[in-house]
Design a protein around this motif. Structure first.
Motif, mmCIF file in Angstrom:
data_model
loop_
_atom_site.group_PDB
_atom_site.id
_atom_site.type_symbol
_atom_site.label_atom_id
_atom_site.label_comp_id
_atom_site.label_asym_id
_atom_site.label_seq_id
_atom_site.Cartn_x
_atom_site.Cartn_y
_atom_site.Cartn_z
ATOM 1 N N MET A 289 0.839 -1.205 0.000
ATOM 2 C CA MET A 289 0.000 0.000 0.000
ATOM 3 C C MET A 289 0.868 1.247 0.000
ATOM 4 S SD MET A 289 -2.910 1.577 0.252
ATOM 5 C CE MET A 289 -3.355 3.235 0.688
ATOM 6 N N LYS A 290 1.794 1.271 0.971
ATOM 7 C CA LYS A 290 2.679 2.415 1.093
ATOM 8 C C LYS A 290 3.513 2.585 -0.180
ATOM 9 C CE LYS A 290 5.985 4.213 4.415
ATOM 10 N NZ LYS A 290 6.673 3.847 5.666
ATOM 11 N N VAL B 205 1.489 4.072 -2.942
ATOM 12 C CA VAL B 205 1.294 5.525 -2.784
ATOM 13 C C VAL B 205 2.550 6.278 -3.195
ATOM 14 C CG1 VAL B 205 0.905 7.364 -1.106
ATOM 15 C CG2 VAL B 205 -0.473 5.295 -1.010
ATOM 16 N N VAL B 206 3.684 5.774 -2.708
ATOM 17 C CA VAL B 206 4.950 6.427 -3.043
ATOM 18 C C VAL B 206 5.168 6.405 -4.557
ATOM 19 C CG1 VAL B 206 7.465 6.282 -2.819
ATOM 20 C CG2 VAL B 206 6.012 5.981 -0.808
ATOM 21 N N ILE C 46 2.833 6.288 -6.897
ATOM 22 C CA ILE C 46 1.917 7.242 -7.548
ATOM 23 C C ILE C 46 2.441 8.670 -7.369
ATOM 24 C CG2 ILE C 46 -0.412 8.228 -7.498
ATOM 25 C CD1 ILE C 46 -1.396 5.392 -6.680
ATOM 26 N N MET C 47 2.943 8.932 -6.138
ATOM 27 C CA MET C 47 3.480 10.272 -5.883
ATOM 28 C C MET C 47 4.664 10.570 -6.784
ATOM 29 S SD MET C 47 3.226 10.606 -1.770
ATOM 30 C CE MET C 47 4.280 12.037 -1.680
ATOM 31 N N ARG D 119 3.392 11.476 -10.083
ATOM 32 C CA ARG D 119 2.864 12.832 -9.998
ATOM 33 C C ARG D 119 3.989 13.869 -10.088
ATOM 34 N NH1 ARG D 119 -1.842 15.296 -10.954
ATOM 35 N NH2 ARG D 119 -3.571 14.006 -10.295
ATOM 36 N N LEU D 120 5.023 13.594 -9.263
ATOM 37 C CA LEU D 120 6.166 14.493 -9.231
ATOM 38 C C LEU D 120 6.767 14.643 -10.619
ATOM 39 C CD1 LEU D 120 8.471 14.001 -6.120
ATOM 40 C CD2 LEU D 120 7.480 16.105 -6.997
ATOM 41 N N GLY E 198 4.592 16.657 -12.786
ATOM 42 C CA GLY E 198 4.678 18.068 -12.414
ATOM 43 C C GLY E 198 6.014 18.660 -12.775
ATOM 44 N N TYR F 87 1.476 34.810 -15.119
ATOM 45 C CA TYR F 87 1.561 33.480 -14.531
ATOM 46 C C TYR F 87 0.540 33.344 -13.411
ATOM 47 C CZ TYR F 87 3.452 29.140 -12.804
ATOM 48 O OH TYR F 87 3.587 27.820 -12.436
ATOM 49 N N ASN F 88 -0.281 32.313 -13.488
ATOM 50 C CA ASN F 88 -1.235 32.028 -12.423
ATOM 51 C C ASN F 88 -0.602 31.024 -11.468
ATOM 52 O OD1 ASN F 88 -3.143 33.614 -13.625
ATOM 53 N ND2 ASN F 88 -4.389 31.939 -14.383
ATOM 54 N N GLU G 296 -5.510 29.665 -8.156
ATOM 55 C CA GLU G 296 -6.731 30.394 -8.512
ATOM 56 C C GLU G 296 -6.761 31.798 -7.919
ATOM 57 O OE1 GLU G 296 -10.431 28.633 -8.848
ATOM 58 O OE2 GLU G 296 -9.512 27.471 -10.461
ATOM 59 N N SER H 87 -1.812 35.665 -9.029
ATOM 60 C CA SER H 87 -1.223 35.688 -10.371
ATOM 61 C C SER H 87 -0.312 36.896 -10.534
ATOM 62 C CB SER H 87 -2.309 35.687 -11.438
ATOM 63 O OG SER H 87 -3.196 36.742 -11.225
#
Lengths: 386, 170
Positions: free
Chosen positions: A1-2, A5-6, A8-9, A12-13, A16, A69-70, A73, A76
């Motif tokens: 599980m851990k 998650v790591v 997936i992170m 994501r990283l 990004g 640059y935003n 929300e 900016s």
């Protein structure tokens, strides 16, 4: 599980982080980054008494790149970097915008003074005529921008926008007087470049759009010009204080403007009045001839010949009458110079080939109350904004 | 030992959740937004009691949120871009999918707010067409607000198409 998650992170990283530098952000189409710009390339040909006796000039009058640059929300950043006449570089706007709540934001940085139409809407494809109006050059010193803080709000219920601003003022005196009778306040703009402040000025603007097609604006500006004579001034020295006081002028400027569109018809008008105080002392001290009252107005009617015939193109024929007078009033000791009371009549065409792309051609008849001279000028230009 | 492990796990999940949240920001309709929507719904359908039940079982909704208003009509909420930010607006549809009202809830930019004008927005109510070109041409432009005008036209068209697709499936 851990581990999942790591994992997936990490993905994501990676997602990004796969656009790290600015150039890459542009290439991958970063939705937070906004790029735009506008440009005005002019050909001016002066004439006198119906004949051309001077060289024409060709100029990349201005080319401006817009970056925004935003961060999220709420936060900016807006910036505009301007190249004027190819060789001069300025920052036209650079401010941080923080949305406090819906319809209300606080901004800080280098911002446009909300006075009249063109100082705010100065993209060349938004106005008729190759050159900006002279009311917005000699009376409102466009592009007028200084460093300050403002609050901008919108009331949808009342069909109104408002802006209240605390902002730095003009440099009126630095080893000599900066303002002039001919150009009014124009030379005093500090433009956020190593600018200094003696006391802050205030500006506000309200616009109302409650009637479709109509946009009404009311602007006000009050304050005093900044002066280097206050820098390190010995307040105990009465003569020095009196001398320093004479290097400063008080400014009260108000403006009303209206824009109206109905089908093919486009109407536009603006009136600006500036009252300057202490000009008697300022002129005596600096040997200048700054007027105590500046006025300017224009009225313009345009007609889109292609209305109803084309969805993408517009052919706007227009005529504009404009008067700007930097000597509408003077104080004792200054003689009214009628050549500062100027009138321009502009007749022209604008061919909008796309939203934000326009070819322009016009003829201006320029006269003043101080002489019989009638000079003219042909202008041709390409105007772009995106 | 055992409990420590659990705390670790919980912390990991929490961090992961925060991580995901920071990437997806969904606009949450405020109480004030709902008040406006309810007021319009009451006025249009002449209703006292009504419920908004969200329709979720359709694909390609994107950022659009669709709700059924009793058996009378539909509500759609969406965000659309202005020059720099996004504005929030809603549409109330009849049970046939015709636009009965369109209103901007929040406008987050100083330029282009003329599109919030209620009288201008009324133009959207009369249009009955299946062609985007006709739809687009039925709306008067606003000088100085071109981007926002185009945005609300395009976005409201897409929202309408999404509802129509749903109505055909039914």
């Amino acid at each position: 599980m851990k581990r999942l998650v790591v994992f997936i992170m990490l993905i994501r990283l990676f997602n990004g982080a796969n656009a790290q530098n600015s150039a890459e952000k542009i290439i991958v189409g970063n939705s937070e980054l906004h790029i735009g710009g506008y440009a005005q390339i002019d050909f001016n040909l002066p004439s006198r008494d119906g004949t051309i006796n001077k060289n024409g000039t060709l100029d990349v009058h201005r080319l401006v790149t817009f970056f925004g640059y935003n961060f999220n929300e709420k936060v900016s950043f807006v910036s505009e970097v301007e190249f004027e006449h190819v060789t001069e570089v300025y920052v036209e706007q650079a401010f941080l915008d923080y949305k406090i709540k819906n319809n209300l934001s606080v901004n800080a940085g280098l911002m446009l003074i909300p006075m009249g139409i063109q100082n705010l809407y100065h993209e060349p494809a938004t106005f008729n005529g190759v050159e900006r109006t002279n009311v917005d050059k000699y009376i409102v010193p466009s592009t007028w921008r200084e460093i300050g803080i403002d609050v901008r709000g919108r009331s949808i219920e009342h069909s109104a926008n408002y802006q209240v601003m605390i902002v730095n003022g003009f440099n009126g005196y630095n080893k000599g007087g900066v303002f002039s009778g001919n150009k009014g306040l124009r030379s005093g703009r500090q433009k956020g470049a190593n600018s200094y402040i003696t006391s802050p000025d205030f500006a506000c603007r309200v616009t109302y759009y409650g009637h479709p097609g109509l946009n009404l604006g009311f602007s006000a500006y009050v304050g005093e010009s900044e002066t280097m004579e206050y820098n390190g001034l010995d307040l105990a020295d009465e003569n020095a204080v009196v001398s320093a006081d004479s290097t400063m002028i008080g400014i009260q400027m108000i403006g009303v403007d209206a824009r109206y569109t109905e089908g093919a018809l486009q109407l536009k008008g603006q009136y600006i009045l500036a009252n300057l105080s202490n000009t008697d002392q300022y002129n005596a001290k600096t040997s200048k001839d700054v007027g105590s009252k500046l006025t300017g107005y224009y009225a313009e009617a345009g007609y889109n010949v292609l209305e109803g015939r084309s969805d993408t193109e517009e052919l706007i024929s227009f005529v504009r009458y404009e008067n700007y007078n930097t000597h509408a009033g003077v104080t004792e000791g200054t003689i009214i110079n009628d050549t500062y009371n100027r009138t321009d009549i502009t007749i022209g065409l604008g061919f909008k080939v796309a939203k934000g792309a326009m070819f322009k051609a016009d003829y201006q008849i320029k006269s003043n109350a101080g002489s019989d001279d009638n000079s003219g000028q042909f202008n041709f230009g390409a105007a772009i904004s995106f | 030992m055992h409990s420590k492990n659990n705390i670790n796990k919980a912390a990991t999940i929490l961090v992961a959740a925060l991580f995901f949240l920071s990437f997806t920001t969904v606009y949450v309709l405020s109480v004030r937004d709902w008040e406006k929507i309810e007021k319009s719904t009451k006025a249009i359908f002449n209703l006292v009691d009504f419920t908004f039940s969200e329709i979720k079982n359709i694909s390609n909704l994107g950022s659009t949120r669709l709700y059924k208003i009793n058996n009378m009509g539909y509500l759609a909420f969406d965000q659309a871009p202005s020059k720099f930010h996004k504005f929030e607006y809603y549409i109330i549809f009849s049970d046939k999918g015709n636009i009965l009202k369109i209103e901007v809830l929040n406008y987050n930019e100083n330029y282009g707010s003329e599109i919030c004008n209620q009288r201008w927005l009324k133009q959207f109510q009369k249009i009955n067409t299946s062609s985007f070109l006709t739809y687009n041409n039925s709306i008067d432009g606003i000088s100085g607000a071109t981007l926002s005008v185009q945005s609300i036209i395009a976005n409201s068209w897409q929202v309408t198409q999404k509802l129509h697709a749903y109505l055909q499936l039914k």
